[in-house]
Design a protein around this motif. Structure first.
Motif, PDB file in Angstrom:
ATOM      1  N   UNK A 218     -18.983   9.698  -2.870  1.00  0.00           N
ATOM      2  CA  UNK A 218     -18.166   8.583  -2.389  1.00  0.00           C
ATOM      3  C   UNK A 218     -17.060   8.309  -3.398  1.00  0.00           C
ATOM      4  N   UNK A 219     -15.885   7.925  -2.888  1.00  0.00           N
ATOM      5  CA  UNK A 219     -14.753   7.644  -3.767  1.00  0.00           C
ATOM      6  C   UNK A 219     -14.111   6.318  -3.370  1.00  0.00           C
ATOM      7  N   UNK A 220     -13.850   5.494  -4.368  1.00  0.00           N
ATOM      8  CA  UNK A 220     -13.099   4.261  -4.197  1.00  0.00           C
ATOM      9  C   UNK A 220     -11.954   4.295  -5.196  1.00  0.00           C
ATOM     10  N   UNK A 221     -10.767   3.878  -4.773  1.00  0.00           N
ATOM     11  CA  UNK A 221      -9.648   3.884  -5.705  1.00  0.00           C
ATOM     12  C   UNK A 221      -8.620   2.830  -5.309  1.00  0.00           C
ATOM     13  N   UNK A 222      -8.284   1.951  -6.272  1.00  0.00           N
ATOM     14  CA  UNK A 222      -7.241   0.966  -6.037  1.00  0.00           C
ATOM     15  C   UNK A 222      -5.887   1.661  -5.965  1.00  0.00           C
ATOM     16  N   UNK A 223      -5.044   1.169  -5.064  1.00  0.00           N
ATOM     17  CA  UNK A 223      -3.675   1.670  -4.985  1.00  0.00           C
ATOM     18  C   UNK A 223      -2.671   0.577  -5.338  1.00  0.00           C
ATOM     19  N   UNK A 224      -3.131  -0.680  -5.397  1.00  0.00           N
ATOM     20  CA  UNK A 224      -2.278  -1.780  -5.845  1.00  0.00           C
ATOM     21  C   UNK A 224      -3.161  -2.883  -6.401  1.00  0.00           C
ATOM     22  N   UNK A 225      -2.645  -3.632  -7.371  1.00  0.00           N
ATOM     23  CA  UNK A 225      -3.417  -4.711  -7.980  1.00  0.00           C
ATOM     24  C   UNK A 225      -2.466  -5.794  -8.465  1.00  0.00           C
ATOM     25  N   UNK A 226      -2.697  -7.028  -8.003  1.00  0.00           N
ATOM     26  CA  UNK A 226      -1.923  -8.194  -8.419  1.00  0.00           C
ATOM     27  C   UNK A 226      -2.854  -9.124  -9.180  1.00  0.00           C
ATOM     28  N   UNK A 227      -2.556  -9.333 -10.476  1.00  0.00           N
ATOM     29  CA  UNK A 227      -3.412 -10.168 -11.310  1.00  0.00           C
ATOM     30  C   UNK A 227      -2.956 -11.621 -11.349  1.00  0.00           C
ATOM     31  N   UNK A 228      -1.914 -11.953 -10.601  1.00  0.00           N
ATOM     32  CA  UNK A 228      -1.428 -13.330 -10.564  1.00  0.00           C
ATOM     33  C   UNK A 228      -1.197 -13.786  -9.118  1.00  0.00           C
ATOM     34  N   UNK A 229      -2.222 -13.725  -8.285  1.00  0.00           N
ATOM     35  CA  UNK A 229      -2.026 -14.140  -6.896  1.00  0.00           C
ATOM     36  C   UNK A 229      -1.856 -15.655  -6.790  1.00  0.00           C
ATOM     37  N   UNK A 230      -1.180 -16.080  -5.749  1.00  0.00           N
ATOM     38  CA  UNK A 230      -0.997 -17.501  -5.483  1.00  0.00           C
ATOM     39  C   UNK A 230      -2.286 -18.023  -4.837  1.00  0.00           C
ATOM     40  N   UNK A 231      -3.110 -18.734  -5.599  1.00  0.00           N
ATOM     41  CA  UNK A 231      -4.416 -19.175  -5.117  1.00  0.00           C
ATOM     42  C   UNK A 231      -4.273 -20.130  -3.933  1.00  0.00           C
ATOM     43  N   UNK A 232      -3.290 -21.028  -3.999  1.00  0.00           N
ATOM     44  CA  UNK A 232      -3.087 -21.969  -2.899  1.00  0.00           C
ATOM     45  C   UNK A 232      -2.768 -21.223  -1.612  1.00  0.00           C
ATOM     46  N   UNK A 233      -1.993 -20.155  -1.739  1.00  0.00           N
ATOM     47  CA  UNK A 233      -1.646 -19.364  -0.562  1.00  0.00           C
ATOM     48  C   UNK A 233      -2.868 -18.634  -0.015  1.00  0.00           C
ATOM     49  N   UNK A 234      -3.702 -18.088  -0.910  1.00  0.00           N
ATOM     50  CA  UNK A 234      -4.919 -17.407  -0.470  1.00  0.00           C
ATOM     51  C   UNK A 234      -5.831 -18.371   0.294  1.00  0.00           C
ATOM     52  N   UNK A 235      -5.995 -19.571  -0.232  1.00  0.00           N
ATOM     53  CA  UNK A 235      -6.885 -20.554   0.385  1.00  0.00           C
ATOM     54  C   UNK A 235      -6.354 -21.007   1.743  1.00  0.00           C
ATOM     55  N   UNK A 236      -5.029 -21.017   1.886  1.00  0.00           N
ATOM     56  CA  UNK A 236      -4.422 -21.535   3.111  1.00  0.00           C
ATOM     57  C   UNK A 236      -4.385 -20.524   4.244  1.00  0.00           C
ATOM     58  N   UNK A 237      -4.713 -19.262   3.933  1.00  0.00           N
ATOM     59  CA  UNK A 237      -4.641 -18.227   4.958  1.00  0.00           C
ATOM     60  C   UNK A 237      -5.629 -18.492   6.087  1.00  0.00           C
ATOM     61  N   UNK A 238      -5.169 -18.301   7.312  1.00  0.00           N
ATOM     62  CA  UNK A 238      -6.042 -18.383   8.476  1.00  0.00           C
ATOM     63  C   UNK A 238      -6.330 -16.962   8.927  1.00  0.00           C
ATOM     64  N   UNK A 239      -7.598 -16.549   8.783  1.00  0.00           N
ATOM     65  CA  UNK A 239      -7.955 -15.161   9.058  1.00  0.00           C
ATOM     66  C   UNK A 239      -8.882 -15.065  10.270  1.00  0.00           C
ATOM     67  N   UNK A 240      -8.579 -14.148  11.214  1.00  0.00           N
ATOM     68  CA  UNK A 240      -9.443 -13.984  12.393  1.00  0.00           C
ATOM     69  C   UNK A 240     -10.693 -13.186  12.073  1.00  0.00           C
ATOM     70  N   UNK A 241     -11.686 -13.312  12.922  1.00  0.00           N
ATOM     71  CA  UNK A 241     -12.897 -12.469  12.844  1.00  0.00           C
ATOM     72  C   UNK A 241     -13.539 -12.548  11.456  1.00  0.00           C
ATOM     73  N   UNK A 242     -13.646 -13.747  10.935  1.00  0.00           N
ATOM     74  CA  UNK A 242     -14.179 -13.938   9.586  1.00  0.00           C
ATOM     75  C   UNK A 242     -15.700 -13.986   9.613  1.00  0.00           C
ATOM     76  N   UNK A 243     -16.315 -13.319   8.668  1.00  0.00           N
ATOM     77  CA  UNK A 243     -17.770 -13.294   8.546  1.00  0.00           C
ATOM     78  C   UNK A 243     -18.149 -13.804   7.165  1.00  0.00           C
ATOM     79  N   UNK A 244     -18.993 -14.790   7.099  1.00  0.00           N
ATOM     80  CA  UNK A 244     -19.398 -15.361   5.820  1.00  0.00           C
ATOM     81  C   UNK A 244     -20.654 -14.662   5.330  1.00  0.00           C
ATOM     82  N   UNK A 245     -20.576 -14.086   4.132  1.00  0.00           N
ATOM     83  CA  UNK A 245     -21.718 -13.368   3.577  1.00  0.00           C
ATOM     84  C   UNK A 245     -22.816 -14.344   3.204  1.00  0.00           C
ATOM     85  N   UNK A 246     -24.055 -13.927   3.410  1.00  0.00           N
ATOM     86  CA  UNK A 246     -25.204 -14.774   3.100  1.00  0.00           C
ATOM     87  C   UNK A 246     -26.101 -14.051   2.113  1.00  0.00           C
TER      88      UNK A 246
END
Length: 324
Positions: A188-216
């Motif tokens: 198995x192979x996993x590899x990042x192709x982009x990485x942002x270490x300074x994301x806008x947290x407020x923007x992430x929290x405000x996103x409305x995402x469809x088909x969301x599944x909450x991990x338990x």
């Protein structure tokens, strides 16, 4: 929506024939000779201490040995008031999102940890495993535009797989992971192709995402079960370092026993049957299912050992199961 590990387990159990895709040697990931390398302990400590406290947003690709399909994902991780939040988005196929807000991370195989955005947990597991694995730094590599150190994780017995991990020099994040077999071929192979270490947290929290599944959180050593050993079954042998992690009774009548060494997991499925029990091995990427027949007091049981472990381990586990 079921978890990735559930999909893998159910998919593998249905496999009867598999054609393995030939892949190149895992040695290709080493792009430069060692130069002023940090110590293994320093690198492991950085992975375990730094990565969990970093906010990041990135995209990565995934491919396994038995599929030519290259999948892509986006992961978002941030801390707020001391609580970790993860969001994992599928970028191929139907729109799907997995969210984890301040819950304990299930003790899953490394592949599941990466796929569910829990990259910060890997170092915490590895730093305690020098009795099971040998660690060697193999040089420097550039991943997603960032310099990484390549860490080879070598099992000390034939009952678990090894890894090549490319670890970000500044953050301790795992930016590339190859799970390899005993011949150093990638499963198995996993590899990042982009990485942002300074994301806008407020923007992430405000996103409305469809088909969301909450991990338990699951019944695992991270969330201890009341059982210290399986009930009704005796498992006389498991690879060194693996411990009983929990037991479930599934809707189809199967008993599921879970084991982990903190980095890798496997499960044993046991069910009575009056049907013919095929014996053999099925594989999907790094996950295999070893199927066998067990007779206890004139009752026939179908036994399946499923996990990211070599055939030698799965076979020996299945051969050492008895009823109590």
């Amino acid at each position: 929506m079921p978890k990735i590990s559930t999909w893998l387990s159910s998919g593998v159990l249905a496999i009867t024939t598999v054609f393995l895709v030939q892949t190149s040697s895992a040695q290709e990931i080493i792009s430069s000779p060692p130069m002023s390398l940090p110590s293994v302990q320093t690198l492991l400590n950085k992975m375990s201490q730094d990565a969990a406290h970093i906010n990041y947003r990135g995209s990565f690709t995934y491919q396994n040995q038995t599929s030519i399909e290259l999948q892509s994902f986006r992961v978002e991780h941030w801390l707020e008031n001391g609580v970790e939040h993860d969001r994992f988005l599928f970028l191929n196929g139907p729109e799907r999102v997995i969210v984890r807000d301040g819950q304990p991370v299930d003790c899953k195989a490394m592949g599941d940890e990466l796929l569910q955005g829990s990259i910060s947990q890997i170092g915490k597991a590895l730093v305690k495993m020098d009795d099971l694995y040998q660690f060697e730094i193999r040089g420097q590599e550039r991943i997603a535009g960032r310099l990484t150190r390549v860490l080879q994780v070598i099992p000390k017995d034939p009952y678990r797989y090894g890894y090549f991990l490319s670890i970000d020099e500044d953050t301790g994040l795992v930016l590339k992971s190859w799970l390899i077999d005993e011949n150093a071929r990638p499963l198995e192979r996993y590899q990042f192709i982009s990485l942002d270490l300074n994301p806008d947290i407020a923007q992430l929290k405000a996103q409305s995402l469809p088909h969301q599944h909450k991990a338990i959180a699951d019944v695992t050593p991270c969330n201890p079960t009341e059982f210290t050993k399986p009930s009704n079954w005796q498992i006389a042998w498991v690879p060194q370092g693996f411990a009983f992690a929990g037991q479930r009774k599934l809707n189809n009548g199967q008993t599921m026993l879970m084991y982990t060494d903190g980095l890798t997991t496997f499960s044993i499925f046991i069910e009575p049957t009056t049907s013919f029990v095929p014996e053999g091995v099925g594989k999907r990427g790094a996950t295999l299912a070893y199927m066998s027949r067990l007779v206890v007091k004139d009752t026939v049981f179908r036994v399946s050992v499923v996990g990211e472990i070599p055939v030698a381990a799965a076979a020996k586990i299945a051969q050492n199961i008895t009823g109590q």
